[in-house]
Enzyme design. Structure first.
Site, PDB file in Angstrom:
ATOM      1  N   TYR A  71      48.773 -21.146  75.337  1.00 33.97           N
ATOM      2  CA  TYR A  71      48.040 -19.908  75.581  1.00 33.97           C
ATOM      3  C   TYR A  71      48.205 -18.927  74.417  1.00 33.97           C
ATOM      4  CZ  TYR A  71      46.724 -15.514  77.837  1.00 33.97           C
ATOM      5  OH  TYR A  71      46.147 -14.307  78.140  1.00 33.97           O
ATOM      6  N   MET A 111      46.156 -16.356  69.405  1.00 37.03           N
ATOM      7  CA  MET A 111      46.329 -16.100  67.978  1.00 37.03           C
ATOM      8  C   MET A 111      45.179 -16.694  67.183  1.00 37.03           C
ATOM      9  SD  MET A 111      50.424 -16.762  67.538  1.00 37.03           S
ATOM     10  CE  MET A 111      50.298 -16.690  65.761  1.00 37.03           C
ATOM     11  N   HIS A 117      17.993  50.255  57.379  1.00 36.30           N
ATOM     12  CA  HIS A 117      18.001  49.142  56.423  1.00 36.30           C
ATOM     13  C   HIS A 117      16.734  48.300  56.570  1.00 36.30           C
ATOM     14  CE1 HIS A 117      20.192  46.010  53.993  1.00 36.30           C
ATOM     15  NE2 HIS A 117      19.286  45.236  54.597  1.00 36.30           N
ATOM     16  N   GLU A 118      16.438  47.897  57.803  1.00 36.49           N
ATOM     17  CA  GLU A 118      15.253  47.063  58.020  1.00 36.49           C
ATOM     18  C   GLU A 118      13.968  47.856  57.799  1.00 36.49           C
ATOM     19  OE1 GLU A 118      15.554  43.960  58.202  1.00 36.49           O
ATOM     20  OE2 GLU A 118      17.731  43.962  58.477  1.00 36.49           O
TER      21      GLU A 118
END
Length: 620
Positions: free
Chosen positions: A133, A138, A431-432
């Site tokens: 087994y 492996m 600013h805008e």
């Protein structure tokens, strides 16, 4: 449902065989150990048992001296090894005569031998099974590792998606590009029409264009239209940390394509491996260069490559190696540019097929208002519109959702939860308003579509101008006016508050970059003339700062800085003059924004066209 086994399940699956083997081993040993128990008595004590007639039955192996006996009134068998068989027979002679025991045979000795050897035999079988087994596991692991190693040099080709087939009907806004590629499809379906006239179909087709214009979509359409096998792979899939893997994958890719010829190979983002050779820090041993060399050989080397057409896409044609771009490799280059107004309308129609639109939605109007958008941008707008409509539980997409989605794509997500102080709100509003006023009084600029002081994305507010028409070029005056608009926010802050903030940092950065490009890239300066300063051949593997090669003197650098400074200061003066001359409108727009936070283009135009009484400058 998740088909992948969990780590816990894999652990128990691996452990169960070992637990079973251990359980069987323990059970076997315990089974046979309970059948006969090794006696701890001395020799004379065993003889006394026989002489006192306390033995119910016994078995004696005359050759080995193994004695198995059972006392009267007991079910357990005891084992004992007799040191001298002849002496033992003499000592129990009275018991033997009384019970008529004969020693010329050994009853049950053969069975007893097999019985005693059985545990060892079972243990040996279990150990052999365990070894088999383990060896098998492996071997499987080694085979998997070997397969992975062998597959490391295989090309990671993406399979053709048959469930979502893309055709030329799904591609819009690039009719000329589709016509070029339709010729490739026609050749793959019937090459005899071309070969009998001596025509050679292009070996390679390079799709070039900005991101989002539909280069990959066109390649998918070619795959959907052609019946030929289609091998799709990304340029980055060739490159690994191990030297030679990229070249091996290129060879494997072309081998697969040749076996299925006529076929198409599509390499997306080819600039990942097709960059200019010799420009990097790796020299000739750079893994990318090895991969590129293999591509060059496969496309037009000594070997025949008949029936395989290579398509590739990139948005960086400037970094590609010249050997890759020559005829015989990429014979045909198709530029996929941003769509015009008709193309945008066609793209919107394609993406609106499966989306219910309200009667107030006019795709032509949306196309007119989205100049400069790519196909990916337009698809994203309709998708975001559908998400917004679903969020509002609408049955169809309305003009309001499309309007909101357009701003979301351009500027970012609105952050209504962000609370500004009264001072920040006032500064942002002026600013805008400064950007919007400067835009209105510069005829070259696009009309203002919306103003907002609600943060979106990285911006604290925005002034959105929608182009009224497609522009392929910008004049010098257009760029100077653009710099004036960019400086509108900073100028308004200085006029109204007598102080400036960090809110204009991005505006100043963009204005400075535009002014420097006018001098060094476009030759738009009277002092230096129509000359380009700086190398256009950047080192493509080095950093941006390291790649800029300066081909001019320190004196010229000082002149460039002087002209750039002149453009910026002149634009600032023009902006300041516009805002001071229309200070009343600046106040009105800013006050409206402070109250309502948003202003649409129609409201802004009505304020700018009216002539109210001048408003007083608000105090801090």
């Amino acid at each position: 449902m998740n088909d992948n086994p969990s780590p816990k399940k894999n652990f128990w699956t691996t452990l169960i065989p070992y637990l079973l083997i251990l359980a069987i081993l323990i059970a076997s040993v315990s089974l046979f150990s309970t059948q006969s128990k090794r006696s701890d008595l001395k020799y004379y004590q065993v003889v006394d048992l026989f002489q006192d007639d306390k033995i119910e039955s016994f078995t004696l192996n005359l050759s080995s001296g193994s004695l198995v006996y059972k006392e009267r009134g007991s079910n357990a068998e005891n084992k004992y090894t007799v040191p001298d068989v002849n002496m033992f027979v003499e000592d129990i002679k009275d018991y033997a005569q009384k019970n008529n025991v004969k020693y010329d045979y050994n009853p049950g000795s053969s069975n007893n031998w097999l019985l005693s050897a059985l545990p060892s035999f079972i243990m040996m079988l279990l150990l052999l099974g365990l070894m088999y087994y383990m060896f098998k596991r492996m071997n499987v692991a080694m085979m998997n590792d070997t397969n992975k190693t062998l597959a490391f040099g295989k090309a990671r080709v993406k399979p053709k998606d048959s469930n979502h087939k893309v055709t030329f009907d799904d591609v819009a806004g690039c009719d000329e590009e589709k016509a070029e590629l339709a010729e490739i499809v026609d050749f793959l379906k019937g090459p005899e029409k071309y070969t009998k006239l001596g025509a050679r179909i292009p070996k390679g087709v390079l799709l070039v264009g900005p991101p989002g214009t539909g280069k990959t979509l066109l390649a998918k359409a070619v795959a959907g239209e052609a019946d030929a096998p289609f091998f799709s792979i990304s340029g980055s899939d060739f490159v690994e940390m191990y030297v030679g893997v990229g070249a091996a994958r290129v060879r494997d890719l072309f081998q697969q394509a040749k076996k299925s010829a006529p076929s198409i190979i599509f390499i997306d983002e080819i600039d990942a491996v097709g960059r200019h050779r010799g420009a990097g820090l790796g020299g000739g041993n750079d893994e990318r260069e090895q991969t590129l060399n293999q591509i060059l050989v496969e496309m037009d080397g000594f070997g025949e490559n008949e029936g395989v057409i290579v398509m590739a896409a990139t948005n960086r044609p400037d970094v590609l190696d010249p050997a890759l771009m020559r005829p015989g490799r990429f014979d045909r280059q198709i530029t996929v540019s941003r769509p015009d107004v008709d193309g945008r309308e066609a793209i919107l129609k394609v993406h609106a097929r499966n989306k219910p639109l309200a009667p107030d939605v006019n795709l032509r109007t949306i196309a007119n208002e989205t100049a400069g958008f790519t196909g990916a941008d337009l698809e994203n707008i309709l998708n975001e519109s559908a998400l917004l409509a679903a969020r509002k539980n609408h049955l169809a997409i309305t003009e309001a959702e499309i309007e909101e989605a357009t701003i979301k794509v351009v500027v970012g997500t609105e952050k209504k939860s962000h609370r500004m102080t009264a001072k920040e709100k006032k500064i942002t509003a002026y600013h805008e308003a400064g950007h919007a006023i400067a835009t209105y009084f510069l005829p070259s600029q696009d009309p203002v579509h919306e103003i907002s002081i609600i943060p979106r994305g990285m911006a604290g507010g925005y002034t959105l101008s929608i182009p009224s028409e497609d522009k392929n070029y910008m004049s010098k005056n257009d760029m100077l006016d653009e710099i004036v608009v960019l400086l509108g926010g900073r100028t308004s802050e200085a006029i109204i508050f007598g102080d400036i903030t960090t809110g204009a940092s991005n505006d100043i950065e963009r204005a400075s970059e535009m002014a420097r490009n006018m001098v060094t890239k476009y030759g738009m300066s009277d002092e230096l003339g129509p000359i380009t300063f700086g190398s256009g051949n950047d080192e493509v593997f080095l950093g941006e700062d390291m790649s800029k090669i300066r081909n001019y003197s320190e004196n010229v650098q000082a002149q460039i800085d002087k002209v750039v400074n002149k453009y910026i200061t002149s634009a600032y003066s023009r902006c300041e003059e516009i805002l001071r001359n229309h200070i009343d409108k600046l106040h009105r727009v800013a006050e409206y924004l402070i109250v309502h936070e948003k202003m649409d283009g129609e409201t802004f135009a009505s304020i700018m066209s009216s002539t109210p009484e001048p408003a007083a400058v608000p105090q801090e």
